[in-house]
Design an enzyme around this catalytic site. Structure first.
Site, short mmCIF file in Angstrom:
data_model
loop_
_atom_site.label_atom_id
_atom_site.label_comp_id
_atom_site.label_asym_id
_atom_site.label_seq_id
_atom_site.Cartn_x
_atom_site.Cartn_y
_atom_site.Cartn_z
CB SER A 1 13.04 -12.01 -19.05
OG SER A 1 12.45 -12.69 -20.13
CB SER B 1 19.01 -20.10 -22.52
OG SER B 1 18.09 -20.12 -21.45
CG ASN C 1 12.19 -22.93 -10.33
OD1 ASN C 1 12.11 -23.94 -11.01
ND2 ASN C 1 12.89 -21.86 -10.72
CB SER D 1 18.05 -16.93 -9.71
OG SER D 1 19.10 -16.76 -10.63
#
Length: 265
Positions: free
Chosen positions: A132, A137, A180, A204
């Site tokens: 994280s 992204s 997910n 993941s």
């Protein structure tokens, strides 16, 4: 069947067409009963919609041609709801996948190769994994922008974005987290099959789940990227405040921490 009148003769060359006004009322023809509840023989205005007997429709699905006639006796154990049967219907191969039963895969004449030729690119999946705050992204969007500028069609599947819609019903429990990843893998497979370059960015953390997604795509069209950013950098960014919560002892479940990409307990 509806009775048809005699065919019109074609007009000769050079004859000018003249608009003919529609009749004030539609001609009345015998109504055709649709299924067992139809009122055969009654008169009324009938729309130009042809109804085929159920047996004929099933036979067409089986790739067979069969002359019209009375229902035959059961053949090969294929009995229809109305008591009729179609020879060879048992040759249809249906499948059971998960909780879905009696499903049949339908191939289309336009496949992945045709779509890739149209787009002049090869469909694939670039799967970006990492902690994280590692920048998954950001990297996914930058890669998509660069490929787009070079004339390639891409689509980004961002983990958080998907939880706003497709995966909004999933939590971060172990079973939901696995579901997910499974859903994202299946969607990414569809994008690759469509000929797009699909860029998936998710934490993941488990190799087994990423391997399952990889197995969905043949011919080495699954490219895994581990964004190896130092823990100190990720914790300094802490875009969601997860590291601060973990350091304060407010996230005590180790599975939850791993699912959020927090490497310490």
């Amino acid at each position: 069947m509806l009775a048809r009148g005699p065919p019109r003769r074609c007009s000769g060359a050079g004859v000018r067409w003249r608009r003919q006004e529609a009749p004030s009322a539609m001609p009345r023809v015998p109504a055709v009963g649709l299924g067992s509840g139809g009122q055969g023989g009654a008169t009324g205005v009938v729309k130009l919609v042809a109804a085929r007997p159920a047996a004929t429709v099933v036979a067409a699905a089986a790739g067979e041609r069969r002359a019209a006639g009375p229902p035959a006796a059961a053949v090969d154990g294929a009995q229809l709801a109305n008591g009729s049967a179609v020879a060879g219907i048992s040759k249809l191969v249906t499948s059971t996948v998960g909780k879905s039963t009696n499903i049949l895969w339908h191939d289309c004449p336009i496949g992945q190769n045709e779509r890739q030729n149209l787009l002049n690119q090869k469909g694939c999946v670039v799967w970006i994994t990492g902690l994280s705050g590692s920048g998954k992204s950001t990297l996914a969007c930058a890669l998509s922008h660069e490929l787009h500028s070079r004339g390639h069609l891409t689509y980004v599947l961002d983990g958080d974005n998907l939880r706003h819609g497709l995966n909004r019903d999933l939590s971060f429990k172990a079973e939901d987290r696995a579901e997910n990843i499974r859903r994202v893998g299946e969607v990414a497979k569809l994008f690759a099959d469509a000929g797009l370059i699909c860029i998936a960015s998710l934490i993941s953390p488990y190799r087994s789940e990423r391997s399952t997604c990889r197995s969905l795509l043949p011919n080495s069209s699954f490219i895994e990227v581990f964004l190896n950013a130092p823990l100190e950098v990720c914790e300094a960014r802490d875009p969601k405040g997860l590291y601060k919560l973990a350091r304060a002892g407010k996230i005590k479940d180790s599975d939850t921490m791993q699912n959020w990409g927090l490497p310490f307990t």
